[in-house]
Design a protein around this motif. Structure first.
Motif, PDB file in Angstrom:
ATOM      1  N   PRO A  86       0.981  -1.281   0.023  1.00 19.89           N
ATOM      2  CA  PRO A  86      -0.008  -0.050   0.040  1.00 19.89           C
ATOM      3  C   PRO A  86       0.780   1.160  -0.003  1.00 19.89           C
ATOM      4  CG  PRO A  86      -0.133  -1.174   2.008  1.00 19.89           C
ATOM      5  CD  PRO A  86       0.663  -2.039   1.049  1.00 19.89           C
ATOM      6  N   PHE A  87       1.963   1.088   0.331  1.00 16.21           N
ATOM      7  CA  PHE A  87       2.863   2.429   0.445  1.00 16.21           C
ATOM      8  C   PHE A  87       3.211   2.904  -0.908  1.00 16.21           C
ATOM      9  CE2 PHE A  87       3.678   1.033   4.718  1.00 16.21           C
ATOM     10  CZ  PHE A  87       3.362   2.389   5.429  1.00 16.21           C
ATOM     11  N   VAL A  88       3.463   1.908  -2.099  1.00 17.69           N
ATOM     12  CA  VAL A  88       3.629   2.059  -3.235  1.00 17.69           C
ATOM     13  C   VAL A  88       2.534   2.771  -3.878  1.00 17.69           C
ATOM     14  CG1 VAL A  88       4.049   0.964  -5.573  1.00 17.69           C
ATOM     15  CG2 VAL A  88       5.192   0.305  -3.496  1.00 17.69           C
ATOM     16  N   ASP A  89       1.424   2.463  -3.594  1.00 15.83           N
ATOM     17  CA  ASP A  89       0.199   3.180  -4.010  1.00 15.83           C
ATOM     18  C   ASP A  89       0.224   4.421  -3.688  1.00 15.83           C
ATOM     19  OD1 ASP A  89      -0.958   0.747  -5.491  1.00 15.83           O
ATOM     20  OD2 ASP A  89      -1.546  -0.071  -3.323  1.00 15.83           O
ATOM     21  N   ALA A  90       0.467   4.669  -2.240  1.00 10.81           N
ATOM     22  CA  ALA A  90       0.489   5.990  -1.808  1.00 10.81           C
ATOM     23  C   ALA A  90       1.426   7.040  -2.381  1.00 10.81           C
ATOM     24  CB  ALA A  90       0.747   5.992  -0.243  1.00 10.81           C
ATOM     25  N   VAL A  91       2.731   6.604  -2.777  1.00  4.91           N
ATOM     26  CA  VAL A  91       3.731   7.280  -3.202  1.00  4.91           C
ATOM     27  C   VAL A  91       3.685   7.467  -4.876  1.00  4.91           C
ATOM     28  CG1 VAL A  91       5.532   7.124  -1.488  1.00  4.91           C
ATOM     29  CG2 VAL A  91       5.469   5.830  -3.560  1.00  4.91           C
ATOM     30  N   LEU A  92       2.869   6.433  -5.603  1.00  4.16           N
ATOM     31  CA  LEU A  92       2.483   6.607  -6.955  1.00  4.16           C
ATOM     32  C   LEU A  92       1.515   7.545  -6.976  1.00  4.16           C
ATOM     33  CD1 LEU A  92       3.029   3.067  -8.390  1.00  4.16           C
ATOM     34  CD2 LEU A  92       4.357   5.112  -8.508  1.00  4.16           C
ATOM     35  N   ALA A  93       0.420   7.494  -6.239  1.00  2.00           N
ATOM     36  CA  ALA A  93      -0.671   8.609  -6.417  1.00  2.00           C
ATOM     37  C   ALA A  93      -0.173  10.010  -6.134  1.00  2.00           C
ATOM     38  CB  ALA A  93      -1.490   8.030  -5.174  1.00  2.00           C
ATOM     39  N   GLU A  94       0.806  10.278  -5.444  1.00  4.23           N
ATOM     40  CA  GLU A  94       1.612  11.684  -5.317  1.00  4.23           C
ATOM     41  C   GLU A  94       1.926  12.049  -6.821  1.00  4.23           C
ATOM     42  OE1 GLU A  94       2.848  11.246  -0.718  1.00  4.23           O
ATOM     43  OE2 GLU A  94       4.307  11.086  -2.295  1.00  4.23           O
ATOM     44  N   GLU A  95       2.259  10.973  -7.581  1.00  8.73           N
ATOM     45  CA  GLU A  95       2.614  11.431  -9.005  1.00  8.73           C
ATOM     46  C   GLU A  95       1.594  11.443  -9.983  1.00  8.73           C
ATOM     47  OE1 GLU A  95       6.052  12.150 -10.191  1.00  8.73           O
ATOM     48  OE2 GLU A  95       6.325  12.463  -7.905  1.00  8.73           O
ATOM     49  N   GLY A  96       0.369  11.167  -9.513  1.00  6.28           N
ATOM     50  CA  GLY A  96      -0.889  11.067 -10.463  1.00  6.28           C
ATOM     51  C   GLY A  96      -0.883   9.566 -11.093  1.00  6.28           C
ATOM     52  N   LEU A  97      -0.351   8.689 -10.497  1.00  6.39           N
ATOM     53  CA  LEU A  97       0.003   7.284 -10.973  1.00  6.39           C
ATOM     54  C   LEU A  97      -0.764   6.422 -10.198  1.00  6.39           C
ATOM     55  CD1 LEU A  97       3.849   7.326 -12.077  1.00  6.39           C
ATOM     56  CD2 LEU A  97       1.915   7.830 -13.631  1.00  6.39           C
ATOM     57  N   SER A  98      -1.399   5.359 -10.836  1.00  5.22           N
ATOM     58  CA  SER A  98      -2.086   4.030 -10.138  1.00  5.22           C
ATOM     59  C   SER A  98      -1.426   2.643 -10.988  1.00  5.22           C
ATOM     60  CB  SER A  98      -3.445   4.400 -10.268  1.00  5.22           C
ATOM     61  OG  SER A  98      -3.984   3.081  -9.546  1.00  5.22           O
ATOM     62  N   LEU A  99      -1.239   1.907 -10.030  1.00  2.73           N
ATOM     63  CA  LEU A  99      -1.256   0.332 -10.303  1.00  2.73           C
ATOM     64  C   LEU A  99      -2.710  -0.388 -10.608  1.00  2.73           C
ATOM     65  CD1 LEU A  99       1.212  -0.698  -8.044  1.00  2.73           C
ATOM     66  CD2 LEU A  99       1.582  -0.488 -10.484  1.00  2.73           C
ATOM     67  N   ASN A 100      -3.698   0.297 -10.375  1.00  5.05           N
ATOM     68  CA  ASN A 100      -5.065  -0.179 -10.540  1.00  5.05           C
ATOM     69  C   ASN A 100      -5.259  -1.087 -10.112  1.00  5.05           C
ATOM     70  OD1 ASN A 100      -5.949   2.466 -12.131  1.00  5.05           O
ATOM     71  ND2 ASN A 100      -4.908   1.488 -13.952  1.00  5.05           N
ATOM     72  N   ASP A 101      -5.524  -2.659 -10.633  1.00  4.60           N
ATOM     73  CA  ASP A 101      -5.825  -3.719  -9.810  1.00  4.60           C
ATOM     74  C   ASP A 101      -4.875  -4.646 -10.326  1.00  4.60           C
ATOM     75  OD1 ASP A 101      -6.265  -4.098 -12.803  1.00  4.60           O
ATOM     76  OD2 ASP A 101      -8.128  -4.911 -12.497  1.00  4.60           O
ATOM     77  N   ARG A 102      -3.561  -4.167 -10.790  1.00  2.87           N
ATOM     78  CA  ARG A 102      -2.283  -4.824 -11.252  1.00  2.87           C
ATOM     79  C   ARG A 102      -1.865  -5.492 -10.053  1.00  2.87           C
ATOM     80  NH1 ARG A 102       2.579  -5.286 -11.301  1.00  2.87           N
ATOM     81  NH2 ARG A 102       4.045  -5.732 -12.762  1.00  2.87           N
ATOM     82  N   GLN A 103      -1.240  -6.918 -10.022  1.00  3.86           N
ATOM     83  CA  GLN A 103      -0.932  -7.579  -8.833  1.00  3.86           C
ATOM     84  C   GLN A 103       0.445  -8.113  -9.292  1.00  3.86           C
ATOM     85  OE1 GLN A 103      -2.302  -8.107  -5.667  1.00  3.86           O
ATOM     86  NE2 GLN A 103      -4.067  -6.771  -6.566  1.00  3.86           N
ATOM     87  N   PRO A 104       1.333  -8.199  -8.190  1.00  7.86           N
ATOM     88  CA  PRO A 104       2.888  -8.801  -8.579  1.00  7.86           C
ATOM     89  C   PRO A 104       2.747  -9.860  -9.336  1.00  7.86           C
ATOM     90  CG  PRO A 104       2.599  -7.803  -6.147  1.00  7.86           C
ATOM     91  CD  PRO A 104       1.206  -7.978  -6.679  1.00  7.86           C
ATOM     92  N   ARG A 105       3.691 -10.206 -10.197  1.00  8.12           N
ATOM     93  CA  ARG A 105       3.904 -11.318 -10.819  1.00  8.12           C
ATOM     94  C   ARG A 105       5.337 -11.733 -11.091  1.00  8.12           C
ATOM     95  NH1 ARG A 105       2.279  -8.351 -16.358  1.00  8.12           N
ATOM     96  NH2 ARG A 105       4.081  -6.681 -16.470  1.00  8.12           N
ATOM     97  N   THR A 106       5.633 -12.969 -11.400  1.00  9.01           N
ATOM     98  CA  THR A 106       6.944 -13.193 -11.350  1.00  9.01           C
ATOM     99  C   THR A 106       7.684 -13.351 -12.807  1.00  9.01           C
ATOM    100  OG1 THR A 106       6.467 -15.513 -11.479  1.00  9.01           O
ATOM    101  CG2 THR A 106       6.814 -14.836  -9.305  1.00  9.01           C
ATOM    102  N   MET A 107       8.919 -13.454 -12.967  1.00  5.20           N
ATOM    103  CA  MET A 107       9.406 -13.611 -14.297  1.00  5.20           C
ATOM    104  C   MET A 107       8.732 -14.802 -15.074  1.00  5.20           C
ATOM    105  SD  MET A 107      13.624 -12.523 -13.246  1.00  5.20           S
ATOM    106  CE  MET A 107      13.963 -12.919 -14.908  1.00  5.20           C
TER     107      MET A 107
END
Length: 154
Positions: A54-75
């Motif tokens: 959730p901290f990633v969401d917070a600092v990206l929101a400060e830049e006007g960016l959002s991960l939306n519903d994207r979840q982490p994925r592996t290589m």
């Protein structure tokens, strides 16, 4: 006397990799998408399975960016494993990328990036650590990737 000037081709596809694709690599992916041409394919992944931070969401929101519903994925979950450039943001990611590209002509660059999840303290102190990572990634993207775009007239 003629001078030979070598320019590095701007990558058309970039993969950012960190440990769990929860903090550094998704942050780098969105920051790069914001400034690079839409024609540049940009993705991110982790070496191991991670959980959304959730901290990633917070600092990206400060830049006007959002991960939306994207979840982490592996290589291993990537649909394509060919990229012009793989940028690794953690030692384990660098080792994994070198192993993956052993028999491929893919550039791999290591951008050592602090892991803000290790910071403790108040919410604001923790957010400051994430902001620091965000700002360092923005600067690195601008210095390395936007410079390539400018050199190549893109």
């Amino acid at each position: 006397m003629a001078r030979l000037i070598l320019t590095r081709a701007a990558p058309r596809s970039i993969l950012f990799v960190c440990g769990m694709n929860a903090v550094r690599s998704p942050m780098a992916e969105l920051l790069a998408r914001k400034v690079l041409p839409a024609s540049t394919f940009i993705a991110s992944a982790g070496v191991r399975v991670g959980e959304r931070d959730p901290f990633v969401d917070a600092v990206l929101a400060e830049e006007g960016l959002s991960l939306n519903d994207r979840q982490p994925r592996t290589m291993e979950e990537l649909e394509d494993d060919y990229f012009d450039l793989i940028v690794t943001l953690a030692p384990e990611a660098h080792h994994a990328a070198l192993e993956l590209t052993r028999s491929m002509a893919i550039d791999v660059e290591y951008w050592p990036t602090a892991d803000p999840t290790t910071v403790t303290g108040t919410r604001e102190q923790i957010l400051d650590a994430y902001r620091d990572v965000r700002e360092r990634l923005k600067a690195r993207i601008a210095n390395r990737l936007l410079a390539d775009e400018a050199e190549n007239g893109v």
